[in-house]
Scaffold this active site. Structure first.
Site, PDB file in Angstrom:
ATOM      1  N   LYS A 223       0.847  -1.189   0.000  1.00 39.67           N
ATOM      2  CA  LYS A 223       0.000   0.000   0.000  1.00 39.67           C
ATOM      3  C   LYS A 223       0.882   1.238   0.000  1.00 39.67           C
ATOM      4  CE  LYS A 223      -1.918   1.651   3.778  1.00 39.67           C
ATOM      5  NZ  LYS A 223      -2.715   1.807   4.978  1.00 39.67           N
TER       6      LYS A 223
ATOM      7  N   HIS B 287      -4.054   2.393  16.001  1.00 43.54           N
ATOM      8  CA  HIS B 287      -4.542   1.072  15.622  1.00 43.54           C
ATOM      9  C   HIS B 287      -3.385   0.081  15.648  1.00 43.54           C
ATOM     10  CE1 HIS B 287      -2.846   2.676  11.912  1.00 43.54           C
ATOM     11  NE2 HIS B 287      -2.753   1.422  11.458  1.00 43.54           N
TER      12      HIS B 287
ATOM     13  N   ASP C 266      -2.077  -3.401  13.286  1.00 42.92           N
ATOM     14  CA  ASP C 266      -2.293  -3.970  11.965  1.00 42.92           C
ATOM     15  C   ASP C 266      -2.821  -5.391  12.116  1.00 42.92           C
ATOM     16  OD1 ASP C 266      -1.528  -1.712  10.505  1.00 42.92           O
ATOM     17  OD2 ASP C 266       0.587  -2.256  10.635  1.00 42.92           O
TER      18      ASP C 266
ATOM     19  N   HIS D 288      -0.005   1.997  16.807  1.00 45.54           N
ATOM     20  CA  HIS D 288       0.667   3.117  16.162  1.00 45.54           C
ATOM     21  C   HIS D 288      -0.359   4.045  15.528  1.00 45.54           C
ATOM     22  CE1 HIS D 288       0.235  -0.064  13.165  1.00 45.54           C
ATOM     23  NE2 HIS D 288       0.250   0.871  12.221  1.00 45.54           N
TER      24      HIS D 288
END
Length: 196
Positions: A45, A64, A66, A122
């Site tokens: 991404k 959040h 991952d 993070h």
């Protein structure tokens, strides 16, 4: 871009081997666990975080973890923004120099390692001095992969305390790891908790 991603896949596989060995597992354990029917999933991404004239008024990309496995991040070499939550406070990660790859672990690594590795909370904060670009490559389990803690990393469960005390009496001054492994084998071989 294809060559870049191919090299990152090699890096992710090497990291998965090292992480597996560090956990006391077979070298290929994580790759095999991530493989499912078609092999680990890989995706890349590219993100652009635009310059913000009033960053104090904007939240940015909120905190959040991952969802996946191993995340390899090539981040901007000039504009900061990435922050990790460590020891109760946010720590700014400086921009990458010399094309350094930043490694992050996701939720599935935490599950597979039974919590020995943590997925990292993070966020990305806006910056008034410029736009930030990052390229994240995700080395994830396949969609059909069944993820669970590695059995070797689990504590024994559903065992009879009396059986444990008998074993403890003869191994009290030894390492507890082999004692726990022995209790796991006892449970696997049909010994059940007498309280149930």
């Amino acid at each position: 871009m294809d060559e870049y991603i191919a090299q990152l896949i090699k890096l992710a596989e090497k990291l998965s081997e090292l992480m597996s060995e560090n956990l006391g597992l077979e070298k290929g354990y994580m790759k095999k666990a991530f493989s499912g029917g078609k092999g680990p999933g890989v995706g890349t991404k590219v993100a652009k975080y635009p310059q913000c004239p009033s960053p104090e008024l904007v939240r940015g990309l909120r905190e959040h973890t991952d969802a996946g496995g191993i995340i390899l991040l090539l981040q901007d070499d000039k504009v900061p923004g990435l922050e990790f939550f460590k020891d109760g406070k946010w720590v700014e990660i400086p921009p990458s120099k010399n094309n350094a790859i930043f490694v992050n672990t996701g939720d599935q690594v935490e599950v597979l390692s039974n919590g020995l590795y943590k997925s990292v909370v993070h966020r990305v904060m806006p910056d008034k001095n410029g736009s930030r670009i990052s390229i994240a490559t995700f080395y994830n389990p396949a969609g059909d992969a069944m993820i669970s803690p590695a059995p070797k990393l689990l504590y024994p469960s559903n065992f009879n305390f009396g059986d444990y005390l008998k074993l403890y009496g003869s191994t009290k001054f030894g390492e507890k790891g082999p004692r726990f492994e022995s209790m796991k084998k006892n449970v696997t071989n049909g010994h059940k908790n007498l309280l149930t």
